[in-house]
Motif scaffolding. Structure first.
Motif, PDB file in Angstrom:
ATOM      1  N   VAL A  20      -3.542   6.444  -7.274  1.00  0.00           N
ATOM      2  CA  VAL A  20      -2.166   6.016  -7.056  1.00  0.00           C
ATOM      3  C   VAL A  20      -1.482   5.800  -8.396  1.00  0.00           C
ATOM      4  O   VAL A  20      -2.072   5.256  -9.318  1.00  0.00           O
ATOM      5  CB  VAL A  20      -2.139   4.689  -6.271  1.00  0.00           C
ATOM      6  CG1 VAL A  20      -0.715   4.206  -6.065  1.00  0.00           C
ATOM      7  CG2 VAL A  20      -2.869   4.834  -4.956  1.00  0.00           C
ATOM      8  N   SER A  26       0.841  -1.201   0.000  1.00  0.00           N
ATOM      9  CA  SER A  26       0.000   0.000   0.000  1.00  0.00           C
ATOM     10  C   SER A  26       0.871   1.245   0.000  1.00  0.00           C
ATOM     11  O   SER A  26       2.071   1.186   0.230  1.00  0.00           O
ATOM     12  CB  SER A  26      -0.940   0.013   1.212  1.00  0.00           C
ATOM     13  OG  SER A  26      -0.199   0.099   2.416  1.00  0.00           O
ATOM     14  N   THR A  62     -10.705  13.447  -4.061  1.00  0.00           N
ATOM     15  CA  THR A  62     -10.371  12.179  -4.709  1.00  0.00           C
ATOM     16  C   THR A  62      -8.969  12.240  -5.317  1.00  0.00           C
ATOM     17  O   THR A  62      -8.465  13.309  -5.647  1.00  0.00           O
ATOM     18  CB  THR A  62     -11.383  11.825  -5.821  1.00  0.00           C
ATOM     19  OG1 THR A  62     -11.352  12.831  -6.821  1.00  0.00           O
ATOM     20  CG2 THR A  62     -12.795  11.701  -5.266  1.00  0.00           C
ATOM     21  N   GLY A  92      -8.995   6.950  -4.930  1.00  0.00           N
ATOM     22  CA  GLY A  92      -9.249   6.908  -3.503  1.00  0.00           C
ATOM     23  C   GLY A  92     -10.119   8.096  -3.143  1.00  0.00           C
ATOM     24  O   GLY A  92     -10.120   9.118  -3.831  1.00  0.00           O
ATOM     25  N   ALA A 100      -3.853   3.698   0.575  1.00  0.00           N
ATOM     26  CA  ALA A 100      -4.414   3.118  -0.642  1.00  0.00           C
ATOM     27  C   ALA A 100      -3.766   1.762  -0.880  1.00  0.00           C
ATOM     28  O   ALA A 100      -2.549   1.670  -1.044  1.00  0.00           O
ATOM     29  CB  ALA A 100      -4.167   4.036  -1.837  1.00  0.00           C
ATOM     30  N   GLU A 118      -4.007   8.854   4.661  1.00  0.00           N
ATOM     31  CA  GLU A 118      -4.905   7.962   3.911  1.00  0.00           C
ATOM     32  C   GLU A 118      -4.053   6.839   3.334  1.00  0.00           C
ATOM     33  O   GLU A 118      -2.956   7.080   2.832  1.00  0.00           O
ATOM     34  CB  GLU A 118      -5.596   8.711   2.767  1.00  0.00           C
ATOM     35  CG  GLU A 118      -6.585   9.745   3.227  1.00  0.00           C
ATOM     36  CD  GLU A 118      -7.839   9.140   3.837  1.00  0.00           C
ATOM     37  OE1 GLU A 118      -8.288   8.075   3.357  1.00  0.00           O
ATOM     38  OE2 GLU A 118      -8.359   9.728   4.787  1.00  0.00           O
TER      39      GLU A 118
END
Length: 170
Positions: A51, A34, A48, A72, A82, A80
């Motif tokens: 990645v 991640s 929003t 995301g 992802a 945060e």
């Protein structure tokens, strides 16, 4: 190596046609699980992003992305995470980045830390520019082939004396 020290002193705001990235140097081969970003929406509606991953080629990131994740969504300031699905295998350095999708998405920067590992990609020109004034707050979570999971994050290193004549302490 120093990626970030977790201190945000400002934000990089949404800029169409650009995304930002950090070069990571893991301790060996493995998989990227991640990517974490320190984000804010400035008190606005939901922000929003997506990645973007690149291989490292010589002295800069590769132009072609090796991974682009689904958007995301977040609604408040903070870290945060992802997930990278499927996990991204790596042997050496890689570059993890973020494309901010709207004006309600900004990423944290540390204006007091320059690691030499921060990059901006101009989509319309397909060119990379190294950032030398501050560091982006982006972290990578990797699983090595040994099974060890590590978050590649703040590793601030100090060198002294500076300047040095015959020795340097780390």
């Amino acid at each position: 190596l120093s990626y970030d020290n977790g201190t945000h002193t400002g934000f990089w705001e949404y800029t169409p046609e650009r995304f930002i990235s950090v070069q990571f140097t893991p301790d060996g081969p493995g998989e990227l699980i991640s990517v974490k970003y320190y984000l804010t929406n400035g008190g606005g509606p939901i922000g929003t992003y997506f990645v973007v991953l690149h291989d490292w080629e010589g002295s800069q990131p590769s132009v072609e992305a090796v991974y682009e994740g689904n958007p995301g969504v977040f609604s408040e300031e903070g870290w945060e995470e992802a997930a990278i699905l499927p996990n991204f295998p790596f042997q050496d350095d890689f570059v993890a980045g973020i494309k901010l999708n709207d004006a309600y998405c900004s990423i944290g920067i540390d204006e007091g830390l320059q690691t030499g590992r921060n990059w901006i990609f101009d989509i319309s020109l397909a060119t990379w520019t190294e950032v030398t004034d501050y560091s982006f707050l982006i972290r990578a979570v990797v699983e090595y082939t040994t099974g060890v999971i590590e978050e590649l994050e703040g590793k601030v290193v100090s060198f002294y004396p500076n300047p040095a004549n015959s020795y340097t302490n780390v």
